[in-house]
Design a protein around this motif. Sequence first.
Motif, PDB file in Angstrom:
ATOM      1  N   ARG A 124       2.711   6.864  -7.038  1.00  0.00           N
ATOM      2  CA  ARG A 124       1.822   7.994  -7.625  1.00  0.00           C
ATOM      3  C   ARG A 124       2.105   9.474  -7.100  1.00  0.00           C
ATOM      4  O   ARG A 124       1.451  10.233  -7.204  1.00  0.00           O
ATOM      5  CB  ARG A 124       0.666   7.490  -7.364  1.00  0.00           C
ATOM      6  N   GLY A 125       3.234   9.419  -6.235  1.00  0.00           N
ATOM      7  CA  GLY A 125       3.457  10.853  -5.521  1.00  0.00           C
ATOM      8  C   GLY A 125       2.581  11.080  -4.538  1.00  0.00           C
ATOM      9  O   GLY A 125       2.474  12.499  -4.290  1.00  0.00           O
ATOM     10  N   ILE A 126       1.960  10.256  -3.840  1.00  0.00           N
ATOM     11  CA  ILE A 126       0.800  10.578  -2.760  1.00  0.00           C
ATOM     12  C   ILE A 126       1.747  10.789  -1.478  1.00  0.00           C
ATOM     13  O   ILE A 126       2.406   9.690  -1.138  1.00  0.00           O
ATOM     14  CB  ILE A 126      -0.415   9.479  -2.575  1.00  0.00           C
ATOM     15  N   LEU A 127       1.638  11.664  -0.730  1.00  0.00           N
ATOM     16  CA  LEU A 127       2.380  11.769   0.567  1.00  0.00           C
ATOM     17  C   LEU A 127       1.704  10.819   1.613  1.00  0.00           C
ATOM     18  O   LEU A 127       0.631  10.667   1.853  1.00  0.00           O
ATOM     19  CB  LEU A 127       2.316  13.243   1.130  1.00  0.00           C
ATOM     20  N   CYS A 128       2.746   9.996   2.224  1.00  0.00           N
ATOM     21  CA  CYS A 128       2.345   9.144   3.196  1.00  0.00           C
ATOM     22  C   CYS A 128       3.414   8.823   4.340  1.00  0.00           C
ATOM     23  O   CYS A 128       4.565   9.075   3.811  1.00  0.00           O
ATOM     24  CB  CYS A 128       1.855   7.822   2.786  1.00  0.00           C
ATOM     25  N   GLN A 129       3.119   8.499   5.348  1.00  0.00           N
ATOM     26  CA  GLN A 129       3.960   8.372   6.539  1.00  0.00           C
ATOM     27  C   GLN A 129       3.560   7.602   7.577  1.00  0.00           C
ATOM     28  O   GLN A 129       2.125   7.590   8.138  1.00  0.00           O
ATOM     29  CB  GLN A 129       4.480   9.814   7.136  1.00  0.00           C
ATOM     30  N   GLY A 130       4.198   6.435   7.827  1.00  0.00           N
ATOM     31  CA  GLY A 130       3.771   5.865   9.192  1.00  0.00           C
ATOM     32  C   GLY A 130       4.230   6.354  10.245  1.00  0.00           C
ATOM     33  O   GLY A 130       5.261   7.106  10.501  1.00  0.00           O
ATOM     34  N   ARG A 131       3.457   6.050  11.423  1.00  0.00           N
ATOM     35  CA  ARG A 131       3.372   6.536  12.660  1.00  0.00           C
ATOM     36  C   ARG A 131       3.282   5.602  13.902  1.00  0.00           C
ATOM     37  O   ARG A 131       2.775   4.447  13.611  1.00  0.00           O
ATOM     38  CB  ARG A 131       2.615   7.836  12.887  1.00  0.00           C
ATOM     39  N   ILE A 177       0.880  -1.335  -0.020  1.00  0.00           N
ATOM     40  CA  ILE A 177       0.116  -0.240   0.048  1.00  0.00           C
ATOM     41  C   ILE A 177       0.906   1.284   0.132  1.00  0.00           C
ATOM     42  O   ILE A 177       0.634   2.249  -0.786  1.00  0.00           O
ATOM     43  CB  ILE A 177      -0.723   0.042   0.793  1.00  0.00           C
ATOM     44  N   VAL A 178       1.829   1.185   0.800  1.00  0.00           N
ATOM     45  CA  VAL A 178       3.014   2.501   0.947  1.00  0.00           C
ATOM     46  C   VAL A 178       3.495   2.646  -0.355  1.00  0.00           C
ATOM     47  O   VAL A 178       3.665   3.782  -1.000  1.00  0.00           O
ATOM     48  CB  VAL A 178       3.808   2.438   2.267  1.00  0.00           C
ATOM     49  N   ALA A 179       3.794   1.546  -1.009  1.00  0.00           N
ATOM     50  CA  ALA A 179       4.748   1.650  -2.455  1.00  0.00           C
ATOM     51  C   ALA A 179       3.941   1.994  -3.367  1.00  0.00           C
ATOM     52  O   ALA A 179       4.384   2.849  -4.250  1.00  0.00           O
ATOM     53  CB  ALA A 179       5.216   0.269  -2.743  1.00  0.00           C
ATOM     54  N   PHE A 180       2.688   1.722  -3.360  1.00  0.00           N
ATOM     55  CA  PHE A 180       1.660   2.280  -4.296  1.00  0.00           C
ATOM     56  C   PHE A 180       1.481   3.764  -4.092  1.00  0.00           C
ATOM     57  O   PHE A 180       1.587   4.436  -5.254  1.00  0.00           O
ATOM     58  CB  PHE A 180       0.299   1.605  -4.329  1.00  0.00           C
ATOM     59  N   ALA A 181       1.356   4.270  -2.882  1.00  0.00           N
ATOM     60  CA  ALA A 181       1.260   5.474  -2.773  1.00  0.00           C
ATOM     61  C   ALA A 181       2.447   6.539  -3.302  1.00  0.00           C
ATOM     62  O   ALA A 181       2.178   7.458  -3.664  1.00  0.00           O
ATOM     63  CB  ALA A 181       0.973   5.825  -1.170  1.00  0.00           C
ATOM     64  N   ARG A 182       3.716   5.931  -2.915  1.00  0.00           N
ATOM     65  CA  ARG A 182       4.734   6.738  -3.193  1.00  0.00           C
ATOM     66  C   ARG A 182       4.949   6.609  -4.855  1.00  0.00           C
ATOM     67  O   ARG A 182       5.377   7.621  -5.372  1.00  0.00           O
ATOM     68  CB  ARG A 182       6.017   6.243  -2.304  1.00  0.00           C
ATOM     69  N   ASP A 199      -0.488   7.524   7.561  1.00  0.00           N
ATOM     70  CA  ASP A 199      -0.969   8.566   7.370  1.00  0.00           C
ATOM     71  C   ASP A 199      -1.142   8.889   5.825  1.00  0.00           C
ATOM     72  O   ASP A 199       0.301   9.038   5.270  1.00  0.00           O
ATOM     73  CB  ASP A 199      -0.979   9.910   8.219  1.00  0.00           C
ATOM     74  N   PHE A 200      -1.917   9.564   5.017  1.00  0.00           N
ATOM     75  CA  PHE A 200      -2.140   9.655   3.666  1.00  0.00           C
ATOM     76  C   PHE A 200      -2.364  11.185   3.372  1.00  0.00           C
ATOM     77  O   PHE A 200      -3.380  11.698   4.330  1.00  0.00           O
ATOM     78  CB  PHE A 200      -2.961   8.767   2.810  1.00  0.00           C
ATOM     79  N   ASP A 201      -2.235  11.785   2.212  1.00  0.00           N
ATOM     80  CA  ASP A 201      -2.588  13.057   2.110  1.00  0.00           C
ATOM     81  C   ASP A 201      -3.893  13.020   1.842  1.00  0.00           C
ATOM     82  O   ASP A 201      -4.661  12.220   1.146  1.00  0.00           O
ATOM     83  CB  ASP A 201      -1.880  13.431   0.693  1.00  0.00           C
ATOM     84  N   SER A 202      -4.535  13.784   2.536  1.00  0.00           N
ATOM     85  CA  SER A 202      -6.202  14.006   2.679  1.00  0.00           C
ATOM     86  C   SER A 202      -6.783  14.298   1.225  1.00  0.00           C
ATOM     87  O   SER A 202      -7.780  13.835   0.743  1.00  0.00           O
ATOM     88  CB  SER A 202      -6.652  15.023   3.858  1.00  0.00           C
ATOM     89  N   ASP A 203      -5.928  14.910   0.354  1.00  0.00           N
ATOM     90  CA  ASP A 203      -6.669  15.425  -1.023  1.00  0.00           C
ATOM     91  C   ASP A 203      -6.592  14.179  -1.998  1.00  0.00           C
ATOM     92  O   ASP A 203      -7.203  13.973  -3.021  1.00  0.00           O
ATOM     93  CB  ASP A 203      -5.702  16.608  -1.681  1.00  0.00           C
ATOM     94  N   VAL A 250      -5.969   5.775  -2.736  1.00  0.00           N
ATOM     95  CA  VAL A 250      -5.418   4.692  -2.146  1.00  0.00           C
ATOM     96  C   VAL A 250      -6.687   3.793  -1.795  1.00  0.00           C
ATOM     97  O   VAL A 250      -6.340   2.543  -1.968  1.00  0.00           O
ATOM     98  CB  VAL A 250      -4.383   5.265  -0.925  1.00  0.00           C
ATOM     99  N   ILE A 251      -7.628   4.251  -1.107  1.00  0.00           N
ATOM    100  CA  ILE A 251      -8.732   3.595  -0.854  1.00  0.00           C
ATOM    101  C   ILE A 251      -9.314   2.719  -1.961  1.00  0.00           C
ATOM    102  O   ILE A 251      -9.491   1.533  -1.865  1.00  0.00           O
ATOM    103  CB  ILE A 251      -9.739   4.357  -0.424  1.00  0.00           C
ATOM    104  N   GLN A 252      -9.358   3.397  -3.155  1.00  0.00           N
ATOM    105  CA  GLN A 252     -10.070   2.640  -4.440  1.00  0.00           C
ATOM    106  C   GLN A 252      -9.002   1.501  -4.828  1.00  0.00           C
ATOM    107  O   GLN A 252      -9.323   0.283  -5.328  1.00  0.00           O
ATOM    108  CB  GLN A 252     -10.289   3.549  -5.595  1.00  0.00           C
TER     109      GLN A 252
END
Length: 300
Positions: free
Chosen positions: A171-178, A164-169, A221-225, A230-232
């Motif tokens: 596509r240039g989607i900001l994400c960060q584990g916490r 999931i994190v690899a897909f977001a990155r 956490d993923f970019d809210s915009d 990511v959900i789809q």
Amino acid sequence: MTTRSTTRWPLSLATAACPPSPPATSTTPRRASGAWPRRWRRSGPAAASPSSTGGSTSPGPPTCAAATRWPGCSRGTRERWRGRRSWRRSWRSTSAGPRPRLPKQGIPDGHTPSSWLRELTEQGFRERYAGTDHERAARARVDAELEVICRKDFAGYFVIVHDIVAFARSRGILCQGRGSAASSAVCFALGITAIDAVYYQLPFERFISEHREEEPDIDVDFDSDRREEVIQWVYDTYGRHNAAQVCNIVSYRPRMAVRDAAKALGFSTGQQDAWSKTVDGWSSVVEGGGDPRPGGDARR
């Protein structure tokens, strides 16, 4: 389960299932050590026969926690007690509850979830730990974490989060584990978190411990915009029957609702407290339904 409850639970179960037989007469003494008198032990069929005892049977030993300690007990009593002990052992081994079945992961042919997780971790290790001053300590830490993760059968979950994190990155989607996942060197090597747990000496046991029977929880956490993308992707990859959204519903008490509303409108702390003290409970809000300020029209 604590030691105390583990010790007392079988005894309470046995007592509820098969209470001890009372003595034949109240004058028959019982030994202080808790053992039943020898004359109460059944030595064979003759002891249980009414004709051999003058028309009455002598009470046998108690059929509860110490049933197997009396060799004169009936075979059925011993087998029933052995069955209870076997059931108790199986209950303790499964008392942690069922684990959710993970959806099919993108595991290449020839790999298992554990071996593929080790391969992904090794790739990230070369990128994030190779050449650092603590490379040797990081190697030992990563190997120890992988041993625990694979032993507890959590490898598939880590692979899913990594994908999931690899897909977001990609596509240039900001994400960060916490959260507690930041204490894992494996999560750092996989690119899920940005905190070097080895450098900052964060304990892995805060995230996963062999002494806790619970599933790991990696918060990302993923970019809210662009979070909907990511959900789809998760729905399309793992199926809608294997993914769900969870939300928290926050309910306010009357005074807290007035205080937070006043704070959001920019009023001072003293004014917030003054307005909140005018509200006694839910009935005041429902019946008033107007301006909460002192002297305001509460009927509007």
